[in-house]
Design a protein around this motif. Sequence first.
Motif, PDB file in Angstrom:
ATOM      1  N   GLY A  46       9.118  -0.559  14.914  1.00  0.00           N
ATOM      2  CA  GLY A  46      10.527  -0.376  14.559  1.00  0.00           C
ATOM      3  C   GLY A  46      10.884  -0.686  13.118  1.00  0.00           C
ATOM      4  N   TYR A  47       9.879  -0.952  12.269  1.00  0.00           N
ATOM      5  CA  TYR A  47      10.181  -1.217  10.854  1.00  0.00           C
ATOM      6  C   TYR A  47      10.073   0.091  10.087  1.00  0.00           C
ATOM      7  N   ASN A  48      11.204   0.680   9.789  1.00  0.00           N
ATOM      8  CA  ASN A  48      11.169   1.992   9.159  1.00  0.00           C
ATOM      9  C   ASN A  48      11.156   1.876   7.649  1.00  0.00           C
ATOM     10  N   ILE A  49      10.030   1.420   7.134  1.00  0.00           N
ATOM     11  CA  ILE A  49       9.949   1.139   5.700  1.00  0.00           C
ATOM     12  C   ILE A  49       8.877   2.021   5.083  1.00  0.00           C
ATOM     13  N   ASP A  50       9.169   2.531   3.900  1.00  0.00           N
ATOM     14  CA  ASP A  50       8.225   3.403   3.217  1.00  0.00           C
ATOM     15  C   ASP A  50       7.110   2.546   2.595  1.00  0.00           C
ATOM     16  N   ILE A  51       5.880   2.726   3.092  1.00  0.00           N
ATOM     17  CA  ILE A  51       4.746   1.966   2.549  1.00  0.00           C
ATOM     18  C   ILE A  51       3.714   2.964   2.038  1.00  0.00           C
ATOM     19  N   LYS A  52       3.341   2.832   0.775  1.00  0.00           N
ATOM     20  CA  LYS A  52       2.329   3.745   0.214  1.00  0.00           C
ATOM     21  C   LYS A  52       0.944   3.285   0.659  1.00  0.00           C
ATOM     22  N   THR A  53       0.014   4.215   0.790  1.00  0.00           N
ATOM     23  CA  THR A  53      -1.371   3.849   1.106  1.00  0.00           C
ATOM     24  C   THR A  53      -2.302   4.545   0.113  1.00  0.00           C
ATOM     25  N   ALA A  54      -3.495   3.977  -0.046  1.00  0.00           N
ATOM     26  CA  ALA A  54      -4.457   4.585  -0.975  1.00  0.00           C
ATOM     27  C   ALA A  54      -5.871   4.192  -0.605  1.00  0.00           C
ATOM     28  N   GLN A  55      -6.825   5.008  -1.034  1.00  0.00           N
ATOM     29  CA  GLN A  55      -8.240   4.680  -0.872  1.00  0.00           C
ATOM     30  C   GLN A  55      -8.701   4.015  -2.156  1.00  0.00           C
ATOM     31  N   VAL A  56      -9.443   2.902  -2.007  1.00  0.00           N
ATOM     32  CA  VAL A  56     -10.037   2.304  -3.215  1.00  0.00           C
ATOM     33  C   VAL A  56     -11.314   1.567  -2.826  1.00  0.00           C
ATOM     34  N   ASP A  57     -12.342   1.715  -3.665  1.00  0.00           N
ATOM     35  CA  ASP A  57     -13.527   0.880  -3.488  1.00  0.00           C
ATOM     36  C   ASP A  57     -13.348  -0.309  -4.420  1.00  0.00           C
ATOM     37  N   ALA A  58     -13.064  -1.454  -3.848  1.00  0.00           N
ATOM     38  CA  ALA A  58     -12.732  -2.633  -4.662  1.00  0.00           C
ATOM     39  C   ALA A  58     -13.963  -3.257  -5.324  1.00  0.00           C
ATOM     40  N   ASP A  59     -15.147  -2.688  -5.095  1.00  0.00           N
ATOM     41  CA  ASP A  59     -16.325  -3.117  -5.861  1.00  0.00           C
ATOM     42  C   ASP A  59     -16.358  -2.425  -7.223  1.00  0.00           C
ATOM     43  N   ASP A  60     -15.496  -1.424  -7.386  1.00  0.00           N
ATOM     44  CA  ASP A  60     -15.533  -0.581  -8.574  1.00  0.00           C
ATOM     45  C   ASP A  60     -14.292  -0.859  -9.451  1.00  0.00           C
ATOM     46  N   ILE A  61     -14.515  -1.552 -10.571  1.00  0.00           N
ATOM     47  CA  ILE A  61     -13.384  -1.968 -11.418  1.00  0.00           C
ATOM     48  C   ILE A  61     -12.581  -0.757 -11.917  1.00  0.00           C
ATOM     49  N   GLU A  62     -13.288   0.339 -12.240  1.00  0.00           N
ATOM     50  CA  GLU A  62     -12.581   1.512 -12.783  1.00  0.00           C
ATOM     51  C   GLU A  62     -11.613   2.097 -11.748  1.00  0.00           C
ATOM     52  N   GLN A  63     -12.074   2.156 -10.481  1.00  0.00           N
ATOM     53  CA  GLN A  63     -11.182   2.662  -9.418  1.00  0.00           C
ATOM     54  C   GLN A  63      -9.960   1.752  -9.267  1.00  0.00           C
ATOM     55  N   LEU A  64     -10.209   0.454  -9.338  1.00  0.00           N
ATOM     56  CA  LEU A  64      -9.093  -0.498  -9.206  1.00  0.00           C
ATOM     57  C   LEU A  64      -8.108  -0.326 -10.357  1.00  0.00           C
ATOM     58  N   LYS A  65      -8.660  -0.172 -11.571  1.00  0.00           N
ATOM     59  CA  LYS A  65      -7.784  -0.033 -12.747  1.00  0.00           C
ATOM     60  C   LYS A  65      -6.921   1.228 -12.627  1.00  0.00           C
ATOM     61  N   ALA A  66      -7.548   2.312 -12.144  1.00  0.00           N
ATOM     62  CA  ALA A  66      -6.790   3.574 -11.996  1.00  0.00           C
ATOM     63  C   ALA A  66      -5.657   3.368 -10.981  1.00  0.00           C
ATOM     64  N   LEU A  67      -5.971   2.678  -9.890  1.00  0.00           N
ATOM     65  CA  LEU A  67      -4.960   2.441  -8.843  1.00  0.00           C
ATOM     66  C   LEU A  67      -3.819   1.563  -9.380  1.00  0.00           C
ATOM     67  N   PHE A  68      -4.198   0.474 -10.063  1.00  0.00           N
ATOM     68  CA  PHE A  68      -3.170  -0.462 -10.553  1.00  0.00           C
ATOM     69  C   PHE A  68      -2.318   0.200 -11.649  1.00  0.00           C
ATOM     70  N   SER A  69      -2.945   1.017 -12.483  1.00  0.00           N
ATOM     71  CA  SER A  69      -2.180   1.678 -13.550  1.00  0.00           C
ATOM     72  C   SER A  69      -1.169   2.647 -12.945  1.00  0.00           C
ATOM     73  N   ASP A  70      -1.541   3.209 -11.819  1.00  0.00           N
ATOM     74  CA  ASP A  70      -0.665   4.189 -11.175  1.00  0.00           C
ATOM     75  C   ASP A  70       0.494   3.507 -10.431  1.00  0.00           C
ATOM     76  N   PHE A  71       0.172   2.525  -9.568  1.00  0.00           N
ATOM     77  CA  PHE A  71       1.219   1.903  -8.735  1.00  0.00           C
ATOM     78  C   PHE A  71       1.961   0.785  -9.479  1.00  0.00           C
ATOM     79  N   LYS A  72       1.284   0.192 -10.459  1.00  0.00           N
ATOM     80  CA  LYS A  72       1.846  -0.912 -11.264  1.00  0.00           C
ATOM     81  C   LYS A  72       2.343  -2.080 -10.409  1.00  0.00           C
TER      82      LYS A  72
END
Length: 407
Positions: A46-72
């Motif tokens: 019953g929690y009607n809240i907009d939550i974004k989801t994403a795929q990330v391999d957290a062993d990979d710093i570059e993937q994390l940086k791309a994700l963080f730069s995007d979602f901030k």
Amino acid sequence: MIGAGGVATVAAFKIVKNIDIFGKLMIASRRKEKCDKLVDAIHAKGYNIDIKTAQVDADDIEQLKALFSDFKPHLVINLALPYQDLTIMEACLACKCNYLDTANYEPKDEAHFEYSWQWAYKDKFEKAGLTAILGCGFDPGVSQVFTAYAAKHYFDEIHYLDIVDCNAGNHHKAFATNFNPEINIREITQKGLYYENGKWIETAPLSIHQDITYPNIGPRDSYLMHHEELESLVKNFPSIKRARFWMTFGKQYLNYLDVIQNIGMSRIDEVVFEAPLADGTGKTERVKIVPLQFLKAVLPNPQDLGENYDGETSIGCRIRGVKNGKEQTYYIYNNCKHQDAYNETGMQGVSYTTGVPAMIGAMMFVKGIWSKPGVWNLEDFDPDPFMEQLNKQGLPWCEEFGKDLEV
Ligand code: NDP
């Protein structure tokens, strides 16, 4: 939030319940479908809240940086595995994000528990004006808040500290772990370690045990183990003469653990395995696998234990010391019923007692109460606002004074 396992599920539910404080939430993990399933479970309640989801391999710093730069994100809550702590901290520094986790960094090829790797980031976080909050689960986590609370209000000096962790629940499976099996078995099969009179004393794994009586539960065989928060607690409270950590295990659990170890299934080094090719020809290829990771794949998923789990957990701190020149004893604890946790979040009590403090720590940061540049353990902060939230967010605590403590 990174990770979509048992602890992350509880934390997500609790963040959503406090969304006015958090603003926006993104859940990212190794498999996006798991994040989407978690969001569906939240919507189904019953929690009607907009939550974004994403795929990330957290062993990979570059993937994390791309994700963080995007979602901030203002804060990254790391509820993946301890192996990912350093890559996530690096990416946080690169993208100017604050950081919180629930378990200290462990290298994959060595079950080794100490804060040195993460404490080494202190200067970098300080210079960047960013906060990193380490070990914000129950133990580590609330165990340190309890100790800090005792030190602030009831003791001039803490001399003896015993953290006592009992799971008196029953999931009705022959053998299952309550959180990630790989991390759990690595932890339990390690040598014991405790602190006494300025020295660390090593013991054979699970060789020291005694009955400890837990409130509403009764006596349970409790085993001395090394636990990471002892390292920061003896540093931050130098009056401590002895600090130990105890955890309960049932006979059946230990029998299985014994077999797992004796047949080599707890090994964390690679072994060569003749695996069938995916093409269905019946041909095989030689691949390398880590036995403990294979075992994880066949054991029950801790996330699925909740439905039939009864009983409760009891985790607390037993403390002896002095106040105004007089000896004082103090016991502070929380009991948590597995079924209550399941009804609220679909997860069992161990995920609940970890996910709720992770959310509260994040709330302390977001509200600006626990925000200071550097890398910190929980006893470095004012315990009072966190203690207040424990009572409000589903983990109420009780105190006992002046009793004859067993340990
Ligand atoms: P789970 O295994 O259930 O969840 C871990 C999650 O992280 C999974 O969703 C997993 O993905 C994801 N993940 C794993 N590797 C990666 C990666 N490389 N990149 C991105 N995501 C990844 O574990 P728990 O929820 O039981 O535990 C979470 C954390 O909490 C652990 O660090 C554990 O040690 C800690 N903990 C702390 C306690 C405390 O009191 N302080 C007590 C209990 C746990 P997938 O689902 O695809 O495998």
